[in-house]
Design an enzyme around this catalytic site. Structure first.
Site, mmCIF file in Angstrom:
data_model
loop_
_atom_site.group_PDB
_atom_site.id
_atom_site.type_symbol
_atom_site.label_atom_id
_atom_site.label_comp_id
_atom_site.label_asym_id
_atom_site.label_seq_id
_atom_site.Cartn_x
_atom_site.Cartn_y
_atom_site.Cartn_z
ATOM 1 N N SER A 178 80.984 123.917 62.881
ATOM 2 C CA SER A 178 81.789 124.663 62.666
ATOM 3 C C SER A 178 82.945 124.813 63.475
ATOM 4 C CB SER A 178 80.943 126.477 61.809
ATOM 5 O OG SER A 178 79.520 126.711 63.259
ATOM 6 N N HIS A 206 80.569 123.407 55.506
ATOM 7 C CA HIS A 206 81.918 122.826 55.606
ATOM 8 C C HIS A 206 81.859 121.602 54.931
ATOM 9 C CE1 HIS A 206 82.952 126.360 58.363
ATOM 10 N NE2 HIS A 206 81.467 126.010 59.113
ATOM 11 N N LYS A 238 83.201 128.858 50.427
ATOM 12 C CA LYS A 238 84.665 128.510 51.938
ATOM 13 C C LYS A 238 85.263 127.496 50.581
ATOM 14 C CE LYS A 238 81.905 128.933 55.564
ATOM 15 N NZ LYS A 238 80.169 129.020 56.739
HETATM 16 C C1 LIG Z 1 78.945 129.845 56.973
HETATM 17 C C2 LIG Z 1 78.246 128.942 57.156
HETATM 18 C C3 LIG Z 1 76.940 129.419 57.442
HETATM 19 C C4 LIG Z 1 76.659 131.267 56.993
HETATM 20 O O1 LIG Z 1 77.155 131.295 54.918
HETATM 21 P P1 LIG Z 1 77.629 132.241 54.402
HETATM 22 O O2 LIG Z 1 77.855 132.014 52.717
HETATM 23 O O3 LIG Z 1 79.186 132.838 54.592
HETATM 24 O O4 LIG Z 1 76.404 133.014 54.811
HETATM 25 C C5 LIG Z 1 75.874 128.550 57.229
HETATM 26 N N1 LIG Z 1 75.985 127.801 58.001
HETATM 27 C C6 LIG Z 1 77.036 126.995 58.741
HETATM 28 C C7 LIG Z 1 77.293 125.730 59.139
HETATM 29 C C8 LIG Z 1 78.154 128.011 58.362
HETATM 30 O O5 LIG Z 1 80.027 127.512 58.685
#
Ligand SMILES: *Cc1c(COP(=O)(O)O)cnc(C)c1O
Length: 384
Positions: A178, A206, A238
């Site tokens: 991330s 992602h 996302k």
């Molecule tokens: C954003 C993210 C999460 C968390 O997801 P949410 O739906 O925002 O709680 C988990 N793992 C990674 C790698 C992320 O970037």
């Protein structure tokens, strides 16, 4: 007094350039953000396909609210599992090629669901050192041994697996990291999981919607088919532009999670509105090759535009393009200088990234125009 310690700790954060500052947005999520009455070009969001404010999702959400109401009323395992949730799970399973999928309220909750349901005391989790915070917390909650290998170091992982006496083993990794944007070596990780009879749990927060054929995600990117030892976690806040997450896997493992995962059972089911919006989002993801092509073009434009300048991009084929600065105060100064030019790029500091690797995290979206990316390149060249 007991709170004085907190006051000192907050002052320390400020002094070390680590205090986070929250801004209130006065317009919907998009490439143009409105903050304190000012319009900024935003390179902050994970809305990679530009779907968060898409009219099709808004219409589906409005229609969904009228048909299904706002709240689900209970946990999914009591009476909070409505038809839109069920339809969405079936579509997600078909889309990712797994037997079954389970919908959760957030990616954080999904990760906390998976690990403690599969391993516990006497077992071991083998985790990349740059894994997302939610994966780290998930291991702690499970009480399994936490064996961390240097980022992407397959030889180190193999040594740890060989030496382990653990009853059950689980390999845990971000698919797209991330804060770095690079992609984990999933075929090699699967081969190790097979050799050592381990679970392979992949967090594709992602990659889902962005990578692979029709945006099916990182497994598709590598041509890896569904497999009973793989659990695939995709988030829906996302690229999918809404909120929520899902876990895809075999019928058996998904049924086990439904029976045992505490963050699935002991929480209220997500709003049916969200499931309706996500069904519309899945349509756009599937038909989103143009959006993905535009996103790749912007990525190339940024990388080419900064090549040969003082700005160090790390090799990343994804929409996440970090520029490593190092010093916490320096990165904040640069982010502020960009803000003065109407460009909003987040300064990411420890503990989100390792000490000494503070960075600007440029996050591109199909909603950006080439001119917007050009403006960012120009400003960075100026500041260099
Ligand atoms: C954003 C993210 C999460 C968390 O997801 P949410 O739906 O925002 O709680 C988990 N793992 C990674 C790698 C992320 O970037």
């Amino acid at each position: 007094m007991i709170w004085e310690e907190l006051e000192h700790s907050l002052a320390d954060l400020d002094r070390d350039g680590l205090k986070r500052r929250r801004r209130t947005l006065e317009a919907p999520c998009g490439p143009l953000a409105c903050v304190d009455g000012r319009e900024l070009i935003s390179f902050c969001s994970n809305d990679y396909l530009g779907l968060a404010s898409d009219p099709a999702l808004i219409d589906a959400a409005c229609a969904g609210a009228r048909e299904w109401g706002v709240g689900s009323g209970a946990s999914h395992v009591v009476s909070g599992h409505l038809l839109p949730h069920e339809t969405l799970e079936q579509r997600l399973a078909a889309f990712t090629g797994f037997e079954r999928a389970l919908l959760l309220t957030t990616g954080y909750m999904a990760n906390l669901a998976i690990v403690p349901a599969l391993v516990g005391r006497g077992d071991a989790v083998f985790a990349d050192k740059l894994n997302h915070a939610s994966l780290i917390d998930a291991v702690q909650l499970s009480r399994a041994e936490h064996e961390r290998y240097p980022h992407g170091d397959l030889a180190a992982l193999e040594r740890l697996l060989s030496a382990s006496q653990a009853k059950r083993k689980l390999i845990l990794t971000d698919a797209v990291f991330s804060m770095d944007g690079d992609v984990a070596p999933l075929p090699e990780l699967l081969a190790l999981a097979e050799r050592f009879d381990a679970w392979l749990v992949i967090d594709d927060a992602h990659g889902f919607g962005v990578l692979g054929e029709h945006g099916r995600g990182s497994l598709s990117h590598f041509g890896i088919a569904a497999h009973p030892r793989i659990l695939y976690m995709g988030t829906l806040g996302k690229a999918a532009g809404a909120s929520g997450a899902f876990i895809a896997g075999s019928e058996t493992v998904i049924e086990w999670l439904l029976q045992r995962a505490r963050t699935y059972i002991f929480t209220t089911g997500s709003s049916p509105i969200m499931a309706c919006a996500l069904l519309a989002s899945l349509d756009l993801i599937e038909k989103g090759d143009d959006r993905r092509r535009h996103l790749r073009d912007l990525t190339t434009q940024l990388r080419d535009g900064l090549a040969g300048t003082r700005w160090q991009l790390i090799p990343s084929p994804t929409a996440i393009q970090p520029i490593i600065v190092g010093d916490n105060h320096e990165v904040v100064r640069i982010a502020n200088a960009l803000l003065e030019r109407g460009l909003w790029v987040p300064a990411i500091r420890p503990p989100t990234v390792p000490k000494g690797s503070a960075r600007l995290r440029v996050s591109l979206s199909a909603a950006h125009t080439s001119a917007m990316v050009g403006q960012l390149i120009g400003a960075l060249q100026d500041l260099a």
